[in-house]
Design a protein around this motif. Sequence first.
Motif, PDB file in Angstrom:
ATOM      1  N   LEU A  15      12.814  -1.263   5.320  1.00 63.68           N
ATOM      2  CA  LEU A  15      12.090  -1.149   4.056  1.00 63.68           C
ATOM      3  C   LEU A  15      10.582  -1.189   4.303  1.00 63.68           C
ATOM      4  O   LEU A  15      10.131  -1.605   5.372  1.00 63.68           O
ATOM      5  N   PRO A  16       9.776  -0.770   3.307  1.00 67.15           N
ATOM      6  CA  PRO A  16       8.339  -0.643   3.553  1.00 67.15           C
ATOM      7  C   PRO A  16       7.619  -1.950   3.908  1.00 67.15           C
ATOM      8  O   PRO A  16       6.833  -1.974   4.856  1.00 67.15           O
ATOM      9  N   LYS A  36      -1.748  -1.908   7.047  1.00 63.08           N
ATOM     10  CA  LYS A  36      -0.737  -2.917   6.691  1.00 63.08           C
ATOM     11  C   LYS A  36      -0.461  -3.850   7.876  1.00 63.08           C
ATOM     12  O   LYS A  36      -0.441  -5.071   7.734  1.00 63.08           O
ATOM     13  N   ASN A  70      11.477   7.628   6.407  1.00 63.88           N
ATOM     14  CA  ASN A  70      11.087   8.374   7.617  1.00 63.88           C
ATOM     15  C   ASN A  70      11.727   7.792   8.873  1.00 63.88           C
ATOM     16  O   ASN A  70      12.101   8.528   9.788  1.00 63.88           O
ATOM     17  N   MET A  71      11.828   6.481   8.936  1.00 61.83           N
ATOM     18  CA  MET A  71      12.416   5.821  10.108  1.00 61.83           C
ATOM     19  C   MET A  71      13.914   5.564   9.891  1.00 61.83           C
ATOM     20  O   MET A  71      14.726   5.779  10.793  1.00 61.83           O
ATOM     21  N   ASP A 122      19.313   4.295  -0.651  1.00 62.68           N
ATOM     22  CA  ASP A 122      17.854   4.406  -0.757  1.00 62.68           C
ATOM     23  C   ASP A 122      17.550   4.746  -2.210  1.00 62.68           C
ATOM     24  O   ASP A 122      18.391   5.308  -2.920  1.00 62.68           O
ATOM     25  N   THR A 164       8.758  -3.757   9.189  1.00 58.45           N
ATOM     26  CA  THR A 164       7.617  -4.548   9.674  1.00 58.45           C
ATOM     27  C   THR A 164       7.138  -5.403   8.507  1.00 58.45           C
ATOM     28  O   THR A 164       6.600  -4.875   7.524  1.00 58.45           O
TER      29      THR A 164
END
Length: 296
Positions: free
Chosen positions: A64-65, A245, A10-11, A30, A95
Amino acid sequence: MNIAFIGLGNMGLPMARNLVTAGFQVKGFDLSAPVLEAFAAAGGTPCACAADTLQSADVVVTMLPASRHVQSLWLGANGLLHRLQPGTLLIDSSTIGATVAREVASAAAALGLDMVDAPVSGGTASAEAGTLTFMVGGTPEQLERARPVLESMGQRVLHAGGIGAGQVAKACNNMLLGIIMAGSSEALQLGISHGLDPKVLSDIIGVSTGANWVLSNYNPCPGTLDTAPSARGYSGGFATDLMLKDLGLAVEAATNTGAIVPMGSAARNLFAMHSAAGQGKLDCSSVFHLLAARTS
Ligand code: NAD
């Protein structure tokens, strides 16, 4: 300059698009095939695996997540750090925990690589518009190396301190956002339970000492602000699970130094309850409903 971009979610996808628009040669990877197609349609070069993006890369951007994804990409038996040419600059905008950022940067430095942590403030709309704020951890020299790339994706590039400081700044900001979101929701629900109109109450607080960014720009109560996620069923925006998170990272950062964060811990527990109730995908301002008065 050749850029490798890993994590086109998304980002990451709109950020990588802005790098292409700025004239950089961008190779991307990805795990999701549809986003790779969208990246190719935007003029990027999709690759079959992360290692393929790294050939001839001057700069690698990762989006990345979470911590474990960054660790497993670069470190351990299958880690890719050793595939980079000495002198390559790593920019991690995910993050993640500050300790993980420092761990990866230390392994990178041992191979003659530079790394900065550069998490962002601003959601997908800012990523699309190229107006993100980057909070950067690293030396001043490393920041200047990263600046042309960061300024192609964002409006502000702020130096937080040494490696990991960007992640700490991000954790502090989002912990405060979570606390203010919960507190503003409580105040509105208290007023509603006494029959006050939440729009009128928001206007009163907005010019009083309780005024804050959430109430004026992101009001959690439906019907108070047309542009807030609360006006569209809490779709889009910043998901409860992402808030959870980030609050977890803030509590972890506090544990590492002995900092005392009772409000941050309470906010984390509140968003954890909200997520456990099945609301993790909704915008985090939907926590407002968890705080509705119960009739006795
Ligand atoms: P996302 O889940 O949409 O995107 C992450 C992408 O990483 C996914 O497309 C996934 O397939 C990919 N990925 C996972 N492991 C991979 C691997 N090993 N190799 C290649 N790709 C891999 O998440 P997002 O919303 O883009 O958020 C990314 C980061 O930015 C997170 O750390 C998040 O906390 C942070 N962030 C998000 C927002 C927001 O509003 N969404 C705002 C600020 C910061």
